[in-house]
Design a protein around this motif. Structure first.
Motif, short mmCIF file in Angstrom:
data_model
loop_
_atom_site.label_atom_id
_atom_site.label_comp_id
_atom_site.label_asym_id
_atom_site.label_seq_id
_atom_site.Cartn_x
_atom_site.Cartn_y
_atom_site.Cartn_z
N ASN A 86 8.93 0.61 -6.51
CA ASN A 86 9.56 -0.63 -6.93
C ASN A 86 10.35 -1.29 -5.81
OD1 ASN A 86 8.90 -0.62 -9.85
ND2 ASN A 86 10.03 1.30 -9.79
N ASP A 87 10.57 -0.57 -4.72
CA ASP A 87 11.40 -1.05 -3.64
C ASP A 87 11.09 -0.19 -2.42
OD1 ASP A 87 14.32 -2.47 -2.98
OD2 ASP A 87 14.10 -0.51 -2.05
N ASN A 88 10.88 -0.83 -1.26
CA ASN A 88 10.54 -0.10 -0.05
C ASN A 88 11.60 0.94 0.32
OD1 ASN A 88 7.97 -1.29 1.20
ND2 ASN A 88 9.15 -3.13 0.75
N ASP A 89 12.86 0.51 0.34
CA ASP A 89 13.94 1.42 0.74
C ASP A 89 14.14 2.55 -0.26
OD1 ASP A 89 14.60 0.19 3.16
OD2 ASP A 89 15.87 -1.29 2.17
N GLU A 90 14.03 2.21 -1.54
CA GLU A 90 14.18 3.23 -2.57
C GLU A 90 13.11 4.32 -2.43
OE1 GLU A 90 12.76 2.73 -6.83
OE2 GLU A 90 14.91 2.35 -7.03
N PHE A 91 11.85 3.88 -2.17
CA PHE A 91 10.77 4.85 -2.01
C PHE A 91 10.95 5.66 -0.74
CE2 PHE A 91 6.39 6.10 -0.84
CZ PHE A 91 6.08 6.83 -1.97
N PHE A 92 11.43 5.01 0.31
CA PHE A 92 11.73 5.73 1.55
C PHE A 92 12.71 6.86 1.27
CE2 PHE A 92 13.91 6.68 5.44
CZ PHE A 92 13.03 6.42 6.48
N GLY A 93 13.77 6.53 0.53
CA GLY A 93 14.75 7.54 0.20
C GLY A 93 14.19 8.67 -0.64
N PHE A 120 7.41 4.35 9.17
CA PHE A 120 6.67 5.59 8.94
C PHE A 120 5.82 5.95 10.16
CE2 PHE A 120 8.10 5.09 4.73
CZ PHE A 120 7.74 6.20 3.96
N VAL A 121 5.15 4.95 10.73
CA VAL A 121 4.31 5.20 11.90
C VAL A 121 5.17 5.66 13.07
CG1 VAL A 121 2.80 4.11 13.61
CG2 VAL A 121 2.49 3.61 11.18
N ARG A 122 6.29 4.99 13.27
CA ARG A 122 7.19 5.33 14.38
C ARG A 122 7.73 6.75 14.26
NH1 ARG A 122 9.95 0.84 14.27
NH2 ARG A 122 11.60 1.55 12.89
N LEU A 123 7.99 7.18 13.03
CA LEU A 123 8.53 8.52 12.80
C LEU A 123 7.45 9.60 12.74
CD1 LEU A 123 11.21 7.61 10.11
CD2 LEU A 123 11.67 8.51 12.40
N GLY A 124 6.18 9.19 12.79
CA GLY A 124 5.10 10.17 12.74
C GLY A 124 4.94 10.80 11.37
N TRP A 125 5.13 10.01 10.33
CA TRP A 125 5.10 10.53 8.97
C TRP A 125 3.78 10.29 8.25
CZ3 TRP A 125 10.51 9.08 6.52
CH2 TRP A 125 11.50 9.82 7.18
N VAL A 126 2.83 9.68 8.94
CA VAL A 126 1.53 9.41 8.32
C VAL A 126 0.41 9.85 9.26
CG1 VAL A 126 2.26 7.56 6.78
CG2 VAL A 126 1.67 7.02 9.14
N GLN A 127 -0.75 10.10 8.66
CA GLN A 127 -1.88 10.64 9.42
C GLN A 127 -2.85 9.54 9.83
OE1 GLN A 127 -3.56 14.37 7.79
NE2 GLN A 127 -2.11 14.09 6.10
N GLU A 128 -3.45 9.73 10.97
CA GLU A 128 -4.49 8.82 11.42
C GLU A 128 -5.71 8.97 10.52
OE1 GLU A 128 -7.04 7.67 15.47
OE2 GLU A 128 -5.42 9.16 15.54
N MET A 129 -6.29 7.84 10.11
CA MET A 129 -7.47 7.88 9.26
C MET A 129 -8.73 8.04 10.11
SD MET A 129 -6.77 5.13 6.22
CE MET A 129 -5.09 4.77 5.67
#
Length: 387
Positions: A86-93, A120-129
């Motif tokens: 529902n909110d970018n920051d809320e989901f981040f948290g 997310f990309v900067r922190l390395g939290w997602v995978q390359e597809m």
């Protein structure tokens, strides 16, 4: 609830987001630590987290999602679909404790706004597809969306839907056209204008009004824009700063012009044809909300297959006819145009779903606010917006 969120720049999730976004060393995950054994071959399922009202549903049974059901029938992959963002920051948290501590999130696919995707990309939290599994993306992804600054070549992200941040206004009530951002500052609009409250949502269009190339804006550009907005606030020209509640203000007539999202205006026009959306002559921001596969996802290959499913032009056309945002698959336009239903076919000619060449020349993807800049810029903007 609108498909685009009420953004809480200083919400409880934002405090965590700003801390992690500023580059806390422990938060970064190295490439070697992002993957786990993929269970896709033996477990024909995946979990997908998305925003509310952001996928097609059956008119007679809202629990059915035709494009998603078709994927399940064709592949045998069961999708657990949750409308939890529902909110970018809320989901981040919500997910950041797991990701920064090298734990799985329980989700194989997520959709968030590109400015948050950048974090997310900067922190390395997602995978390359693996694009070898995604031929439709390779062929059909909108060229204008293929290589944003935060993810060159779209290795980690794929647009789900896109949109434009421009100006909405009531032509009949105002009695004139709006063509430029500077038209918002005319004397007859004093106290009848709203701007978006979220820093990441508001800044680009306002800079464009000052002639700035938002693909490479500077700190000086930012502060010059803030100086201008601050004066307008002090002069009571700007009525208030809003989330998606600008929709109510514009519909009621309390506001005559506002900063707005293209997809919202398509819905407003269905009830009030006097409401118009403008891509100003100086330009407007072209944004996306994108699909990503978080670290340690259990069903990466299944998720990649699902993402590619939505880049089949026929599937993209079916989705676009329902959500009414900018379709990231231009080839879907011809499919909609050939629809037997006249209203559906007419969507192919809507430039807010398929921008024409003239409009595209005025659209730009803004450079992201970097981690180093964010604390200073958020403090300045939030003071002006009263957040």
């Amino acid at each position: 609830m609108s498909r685009r969120s009420l953004l809480r720049t200083l919400g409880t999730g934002a405090a965590t987001a700003l801390a992690a976004g500023c580059g806390v060393p422990a938060a970064y995950v190295a490439p070697a630590d992002r993957r786990r054994s993929d269970l896709s071959a033996t477990e024909k399922r995946l979990t997908w987290a998305n925003w509310p009202l952001y996928i097609d549903t059956d008119d007679e049974d809202e629990s059915r999602r035709p494009t998603l059901d078709a994927f399940g029938k064709r592949t045998g992959i069961a999708v657990t679909y949750t409308e939890e963002i529902n909110d970018n920051d809320e989901f981040f948290g919500k997910v950041s404790p797991s990701l920064m501590n090298h734990q799985e999130t329980g989700r194989d696919l997520i959709v968030i706004s590109d400015w948050m995707c950048a974090r997310f990309v900067r922190l390395g939290w997602v995978q390359e597809m693996d694009r070898s599994r995604q031929p439709n993306i390779t062929e059909y992804l909108d060229p204008q969306l293929r290589s944003p600054a935060f993810d060159p070549g779209r290795r980690y992200t794929v647009p789900w839907q896109s949109g434009i941040t421009g100006i909405a206004y009531n032509r009949r009530r105002l009695g004139r056209e709006i063509r430029y951002v500077s038209d918002l500052w005319a004397a007859d609009l004093k106290g009848r204008v709203t701007l978006l409250s979220g820093l990441d949502e508001a800044f680009a269009l306002l800079m464009q009004g000052n002639g700035v190339d938002i693909t490479r804006w500077t700190a000086d550009d930012f502060h010059r824009m803030c100086d201008q907005v601050d004066k307008l606030v002090r002069a009571d020209h700007i009525r208030r700063f809003t989330g998606n509640d600008y929709i109510k203000d514009l519909s009621s007539g309390d506001v005559l012009a506002c900063q707005a999202y293209s997809g919202d205006v398509i819905q407003l026009q269905a009830d009030d044809p006097d409401i118009e959306f403008v891509v100003p002559q100086e330009g407007a921001e072209f944004w996306s909300e994108s699909l990503m596969i978080p670290n340690l996802a259990r069903h990466k290959a299944n998720a990649e297959k699902l993402v590619d499913h939505y880049y089949e032009p026929a599937v993209a056309a079916e989705l676009a006819a329902w959500v009414n945002y900018v379709c990231p698959v231009p080839a879907a336009q011809d499919i909609l145009a050939s629809a037997k239903d006249e209203e559906t076919a007419a969507l192919a000619e809507d430039p807010l779903i398929f921008p024409d060449t003239a409009m595209r020349k005025r659209l730009a993807i803004a450079r992201d606010i970097t981690a180093k800049e964010r604390t200073e810029f958020a403090k300045r903007w939030n003071a002006i917006a009263g957040l």
